[in-house]
Design a protein around this motif. Structure first.
Motif, PDB file in Angstrom:
ATOM      1  N   MET A   1      -7.774  38.135  50.332  1.00 43.22           N
ATOM      2  CA  MET A   1      -6.373  38.375  50.714  1.00 43.22           C
ATOM      3  C   MET A   1      -5.927  39.812  50.457  1.00 43.22           C
ATOM      4  O   MET A   1      -4.760  40.145  50.675  1.00 43.22           O
ATOM      5  CB  MET A   1      -5.468  37.409  49.934  1.00 43.22           C
ATOM      6  N   GLU A   2      -6.825  40.697  50.030  1.00 41.19           N
ATOM      7  CA  GLU A   2      -6.448  42.062  49.644  1.00 41.19           C
ATOM      8  C   GLU A   2      -5.616  42.786  50.699  1.00 41.19           C
ATOM      9  O   GLU A   2      -4.654  43.462  50.373  1.00 41.19           O
ATOM     10  CB  GLU A   2      -7.706  42.883  49.336  1.00 41.19           C
ATOM     11  N   ASP A   3      -5.999  42.680  51.952  1.00 36.92           N
ATOM     12  CA  ASP A   3      -5.319  43.436  53.010  1.00 36.92           C
ATOM     13  C   ASP A   3      -4.262  42.627  53.751  1.00 36.92           C
ATOM     14  O   ASP A   3      -3.787  43.064  54.796  1.00 36.92           O
ATOM     15  CB  ASP A   3      -6.357  43.952  54.017  1.00 36.92           C
ATOM     16  N   GLN A   4      -3.902  41.482  53.223  1.00 35.54           N
ATOM     17  CA  GLN A   4      -2.954  40.610  53.913  1.00 35.54           C
ATOM     18  C   GLN A   4      -1.541  40.775  53.359  1.00 35.54           C
ATOM     19  O   GLN A   4      -1.333  40.730  52.152  1.00 35.54           O
ATOM     20  CB  GLN A   4      -3.387  39.141  53.762  1.00 35.54           C
ATOM     21  N   ASP A   5      -0.587  40.956  54.267  1.00 33.06           N
ATOM     22  CA  ASP A   5       0.820  41.027  53.871  1.00 33.06           C
ATOM     23  C   ASP A   5       1.458  39.642  53.834  1.00 33.06           C
ATOM     24  O   ASP A   5       2.340  39.381  53.020  1.00 33.06           O
ATOM     25  CB  ASP A   5       1.607  41.922  54.829  1.00 33.06           C
ATOM     26  N   ASP A   6       1.032  38.759  54.750  1.00 34.08           N
ATOM     27  CA  ASP A   6       1.568  37.400  54.778  1.00 34.08           C
ATOM     28  C   ASP A   6       0.957  36.621  53.620  1.00 34.08           C
ATOM     29  O   ASP A   6      -0.231  36.331  53.617  1.00 34.08           O
ATOM     30  CB  ASP A   6       1.232  36.725  56.110  1.00 34.08           C
ATOM     31  N   ARG A   7       1.763  36.287  52.632  1.00 31.77           N
ATOM     32  CA  ARG A   7       1.281  35.593  51.437  1.00 31.77           C
ATOM     33  C   ARG A   7       1.720  34.123  51.414  1.00 31.77           C
ATOM     34  O   ARG A   7       1.567  33.442  50.413  1.00 31.77           O
ATOM     35  CB  ARG A   7       1.793  36.286  50.173  1.00 31.77           C
ATOM     36  N   SER A   8       2.260  33.624  52.530  1.00 33.36           N
ATOM     37  CA  SER A   8       2.738  32.242  52.561  1.00 33.36           C
ATOM     38  C   SER A   8       1.573  31.262  52.454  1.00 33.36           C
ATOM     39  O   SER A   8       0.489  31.486  53.001  1.00 33.36           O
ATOM     40  CB  SER A   8       3.554  31.976  53.824  1.00 33.36           C
ATOM     41  N   CYS A   9       1.823  30.197  51.704  1.00 30.72           N
ATOM     42  CA  CYS A   9       0.797  29.189  51.480  1.00 30.72           C
ATOM     43  C   CYS A   9       1.469  27.900  51.044  1.00 30.72           C
ATOM     44  O   CYS A   9       2.672  27.872  50.785  1.00 30.72           O
ATOM     45  CB  CYS A   9      -0.221  29.653  50.442  1.00 30.72           C
ATOM     46  N   ARG A  10       0.688  26.870  50.946  1.00 35.41           N
ATOM     47  CA  ARG A  10       1.203  25.603  50.463  1.00 35.41           C
ATOM     48  C   ARG A  10       0.087  24.828  49.782  1.00 35.41           C
ATOM     49  O   ARG A  10      -1.077  24.943  50.176  1.00 35.41           O
ATOM     50  CB  ARG A  10       1.823  24.765  51.580  1.00 35.41           C
ATOM     51  N   PHE A  11       0.476  24.090  48.777  1.00 36.89           N
ATOM     52  CA  PHE A  11      -0.423  23.105  48.199  1.00 36.89           C
ATOM     53  C   PHE A  11      -0.208  21.810  48.974  1.00 36.89           C
ATOM     54  O   PHE A  11       0.933  21.433  49.260  1.00 36.89           O
ATOM     55  CB  PHE A  11      -0.123  22.861  46.722  1.00 36.89           C
ATOM     56  N   VAL A  12      -1.296  21.140  49.301  1.00 31.04           N
ATOM     57  CA  VAL A  12      -1.257  19.870  50.022  1.00 31.04           C
ATOM     58  C   VAL A  12      -1.993  18.834  49.185  1.00 31.04           C
ATOM     59  O   VAL A  12      -3.036  19.127  48.596  1.00 31.04           O
ATOM     60  CB  VAL A  12      -1.949  19.999  51.404  1.00 31.04           C
ATOM     61  N   CYS A  13      -1.437  17.628  49.149  1.00 31.00           N
ATOM     62  CA  CYS A  13      -2.089  16.520  48.464  1.00 31.00           C
ATOM     63  C   CYS A  13      -1.986  15.271  49.337  1.00 31.00           C
ATOM     64  O   CYS A  13      -0.892  14.882  49.738  1.00 31.00           O
ATOM     65  CB  CYS A  13      -1.418  16.246  47.126  1.00 31.00           C
ATOM     66  N   ALA A  14      -3.127  14.684  49.631  1.00 28.52           N
ATOM     67  CA  ALA A  14      -3.164  13.372  50.293  1.00 28.52           C
ATOM     68  C   ALA A  14      -3.670  12.379  49.266  1.00 28.52           C
ATOM     69  O   ALA A  14      -4.628  12.653  48.535  1.00 28.52           O
ATOM     70  CB  ALA A  14      -4.087  13.404  51.499  1.00 28.52           C
ATOM     71  N   ILE A  15      -2.998  11.246  49.184  1.00 24.53           N
ATOM     72  CA  ILE A  15      -3.401  10.189  48.258  1.00 24.53           C
ATOM     73  C   ILE A  15      -3.714   8.940  49.065  1.00 24.53           C
ATOM     74  O   ILE A  15      -2.924   8.521  49.927  1.00 24.53           O
ATOM     75  CB  ILE A  15      -2.303   9.873  47.229  1.00 24.53           C
ATOM     76  N   ALA A  16      -4.869   8.371  48.785  1.00 23.10           N
ATOM     77  CA  ALA A  16      -5.255   7.084  49.373  1.00 23.10           C
ATOM     78  C   ALA A  16      -5.263   6.051  48.258  1.00 23.10           C
ATOM     79  O   ALA A  16      -5.759   6.313  47.163  1.00 23.10           O
ATOM     80  CB  ALA A  16      -6.634   7.173  50.019  1.00 23.10           C
ATOM     81  N   CYS A  17      -4.713   4.899  48.547  1.00 26.83           N
ATOM     82  CA  CYS A  17      -4.640   3.812  47.575  1.00 26.83           C
ATOM     83  C   CYS A  17      -5.264   2.566  48.203  1.00 26.83           C
ATOM     84  O   CYS A  17      -4.826   2.123  49.266  1.00 26.83           O
ATOM     85  CB  CYS A  17      -3.179   3.554  47.214  1.00 26.83           C
ATOM     86  N   ILE A  18      -6.296   2.055  47.553  1.00 29.31           N
ATOM     87  CA  ILE A  18      -6.922   0.806  47.987  1.00 29.31           C
ATOM     88  C   ILE A  18      -6.287  -0.309  47.161  1.00 29.31           C
ATOM     89  O   ILE A  18      -6.448  -0.355  45.937  1.00 29.31           O
ATOM     90  CB  ILE A  18      -8.453   0.817  47.763  1.00 29.31           C
ATOM     91  N   LEU A  19      -5.547  -1.202  47.812  1.00 29.47           N
ATOM     92  CA  LEU A  19      -4.855  -2.300  47.145  1.00 29.47           C
ATOM     93  C   LEU A  19      -5.825  -3.445  46.846  1.00 29.47           C
ATOM     94  O   LEU A  19      -6.920  -3.501  47.413  1.00 29.47           O
ATOM     95  CB  LEU A  19      -3.702  -2.785  48.019  1.00 29.47           C
ATOM     96  N   PRO A  20      -5.417  -4.376  45.959  1.00 23.33           N
ATOM     97  CA  PRO A  20      -6.307  -5.496  45.631  1.00 23.33           C
ATOM     98  C   PRO A  20      -6.781  -6.302  46.849  1.00 23.33           C
ATOM     99  O   PRO A  20      -7.893  -6.823  46.850  1.00 23.33           O
ATOM    100  CB  PRO A  20      -5.448  -6.357  44.704  1.00 23.33           C
ATOM    101  N   ASP A  21      -5.951  -6.363  47.895  1.00 14.93           N
ATOM    102  CA  ASP A  21      -6.350  -7.118  49.099  1.00 14.93           C
ATOM    103  C   ASP A  21      -7.186  -6.284  50.067  1.00 14.93           C
ATOM    104  O   ASP A  21      -7.545  -6.749  51.144  1.00 14.93           O
ATOM    105  CB  ASP A  21      -5.124  -7.676  49.814  1.00 14.93           C
ATOM    106  N   GLY A  22      -7.504  -5.039  49.691  1.00 16.72           N
ATOM    107  CA  GLY A  22      -8.322  -4.178  50.531  1.00 16.72           C
ATOM    108  C   GLY A  22      -7.545  -3.280  51.469  1.00 16.72           C
ATOM    109  O   GLY A  22      -8.120  -2.390  52.102  1.00 16.72           O
ATOM    110  N   GLU A  23      -6.234  -3.496  51.575  1.00 15.44           N
ATOM    111  CA  GLU A  23      -5.414  -2.633  52.436  1.00 15.44           C
ATOM    112  C   GLU A  23      -5.411  -1.213  51.868  1.00 15.44           C
ATOM    113  O   GLU A  23      -5.433  -1.015  50.654  1.00 15.44           O
ATOM    114  CB  GLU A  23      -3.982  -3.151  52.511  1.00 15.44           C
TER     115      GLU A  23
END
Length: 190
Positions: free
Chosen positions: A102-124
């Protein structure tokens, strides 16, 4: 209800356990001898599901897994799903490589992303996503958190994730936002 967290990252486990505990979900860490599934999905959501299915299959418990990373606009979204595998070595090596790229980059915009998957007792399977917008600094600030946290500046807080107290970070982070969406999705299902 007891869920296994599909992670061996102790800091991530502590962060997720603190948030999930507040939601009334009892969490147990993934056993050390559990296999590491190939994270070969094309999205955060696909990788989270791969990990959750593997953890549920290994333990016989309902499972929660996340896949998260930093997406930097000037790098076309990289490191993205490869955030933990951006280069060989620990957090510092990944952070140093990101700063070099990123040394030569002026645009410093970014985001943290998190996806969560949950397997329920019934398999859903439930899948949710949380994001937190920020800016990539040119040097590290703060010793808290892990990963790219010392480089991720949150304008609304006036500091990096690495400088925030854990409770504040959990409130505004991508993971905290995804977990709150998971809580909503779980209501009435447990």
């Amino acid at each position: 209800m007891k869920f296994v967290l599909a992670s061996h990252n102790k800091k991530k486990i502590a962060e997720m356990a603190a948030i999930l505990g507040a939601l009334g979900v009892e969490v147990v860490p993934l056993p050390e001898d559990a296999p590491e599934p190939a994270e070969d999905g094309a999205t955060f959501e696909e990788n989270a599901r791969i990990k959750a299915v593997s953890a549920a299959g290994f333990t016989g418990l309902p499972a929660i897994a996340d896949d998260s990373g930093l997406c930097v606009d000037a790098l076309g979204g990289a490191p993205g799903i490869y955030s933990a595998r951006y280069c060989e070595g620990a957090d510092r090596a990944r952070n140093d490589l990101l700063l070099r790229n990123m040394e030569d980059q002026d645009d410093r915009s970014c985001r943290f992303v998190c996806a969560i998957a949950c397997i329920l007792p019934d398999g859903e399977t439930l899948t949710v996503r949380g994001e937190c917008e920020g800016e990539l600094l040119r040097e590290s600030h703060g010793a808290g958190g892990f990963g790219y946290d010392p480089l991720f500046y949150v304008p609304a807080c006036g500091c990096t994730f690495g400088e925030l107290p854990p409770e504040t970070k959990n409130e505004i982070s991508h993971r905290g936002r995804a977990l709150r969406k998971l809580k909503e999705a779980l209501q009435g299902r447990l």
